[in-house]
Design a protein around this motif. Sequence first.
Motif, PDB file in Angstrom:
ATOM      1  N   VAL A 221     -10.361   8.398 117.961  1.00 28.58           N
ATOM      2  CA  VAL A 221      -9.708   7.749 116.829  1.00 28.58           C
ATOM      3  C   VAL A 221      -8.338   7.273 117.286  1.00 28.58           C
ATOM      4  O   VAL A 221      -7.687   7.909 118.120  1.00 28.58           O
ATOM      5  CB  VAL A 221      -9.581   8.712 115.631  1.00 28.58           C
ATOM      6  CG1 VAL A 221      -8.772   9.956 115.987  1.00 28.58           C
ATOM      7  CG2 VAL A 221      -8.981   8.030 114.415  1.00 28.58           C
ATOM      8  N   ARG A 243     -10.754  10.783 112.597  1.00 28.31           N
ATOM      9  CA  ARG A 243     -10.544  10.062 111.340  1.00 28.31           C
ATOM     10  C   ARG A 243      -9.052   9.774 111.184  1.00 28.31           C
ATOM     11  O   ARG A 243      -8.209  10.406 111.817  1.00 28.31           O
ATOM     12  CB  ARG A 243     -11.076  10.831 110.131  1.00 28.31           C
ATOM     13  CG  ARG A 243     -10.519  12.242 109.983  1.00 28.31           C
ATOM     14  CD  ARG A 243     -11.295  13.032 108.922  1.00 28.31           C
ATOM     15  NE  ARG A 243     -10.911  14.433 108.892  1.00 28.31           N
ATOM     16  CZ  ARG A 243     -10.013  14.957 108.056  1.00 28.31           C
ATOM     17  NH1 ARG A 243      -9.431  14.178 107.140  1.00 28.31           N
ATOM     18  NH2 ARG A 243      -9.723  16.238 108.088  1.00 28.31           N
ATOM     19  N   CYS A 245      -5.812   9.115 108.438  1.00 22.63           N
ATOM     20  CA  CYS A 245      -5.289   9.308 107.084  1.00 22.63           C
ATOM     21  C   CYS A 245      -3.965   8.565 106.983  1.00 22.63           C
ATOM     22  O   CYS A 245      -2.988   8.921 107.653  1.00 22.63           O
ATOM     23  CB  CYS A 245      -5.104  10.798 106.789  1.00 22.63           C
ATOM     24  SG  CYS A 245      -4.345  11.154 105.199  1.00 22.63           S
TER      25      CYS A 245
END
Length: 248
Positions: A221, A243, A245
């Motif tokens: 990522v 991921r 955020c």
Amino acid sequence: MFCPTLAAAQYPTAAADIACNLERHLEFVAQAADQQVQLLVFPELSLSGYELACAPELALTQDDPRLLPLSAAAHARQMTIIVGAPLRSGPALHIVALIFHPNGALTTYTKQHLHGAEQQYFSPGNGGSLLEFHHHNVALAICADTSQPDHASAAARAGAHIYAAGVLVSEAGYAKDSAALADYARRYGMLTLMANHAAPTGGWIPAGRSAIWNHTGELLVAAPDDAPGLIIADKTSDGWHGRLCRLS
């Protein structure tokens, strides 16, 4: 099943304003806790900004009472929080990673390889011990440490499973520095993490694009830009997954 989760904080430092940065760090910690993060790494000199000429006046000590809220947050959130700061140790001034442990302890990693004007203000450090993170050994690095292949190879020989670097990398240096971290991941079988700045600091314009690579060197990522955020890796039964955020 328990899922270890770690993150790079792509963080916008306020220049030479430790009080403001402490508040912002706590905001990042709170949002990281909402994402179940248990190990959070901030960029180089995140508490002060990359303000080298101001470093002697901004320098902290390990017993500085201003650090108590970060220690309390690490305990309350059961999170290992790693932040960048100038640290005074006797007559010497170091670029350090302050490591706030969930049990209330505070330890340090001192930058070993200084770059450019840093040598006018700071002394080279001696590094630090591996961190234990849910049965994974974590080796820390600060920016120019990652440009020395011997630094990563020493971490691997010491038994590191994760190589985590807080950096200040501009667009001009990003391709070379990110390629080196991907190579260390592939060569030594270590997850590697890069936490970069999210706003200009000390006359530098950072590239952002904080990233995590898995043990084969594959990019898990990366932030697509220089906006504030958490770049997160979760480990499940079938390996690490990444991921992003976004943070305001």
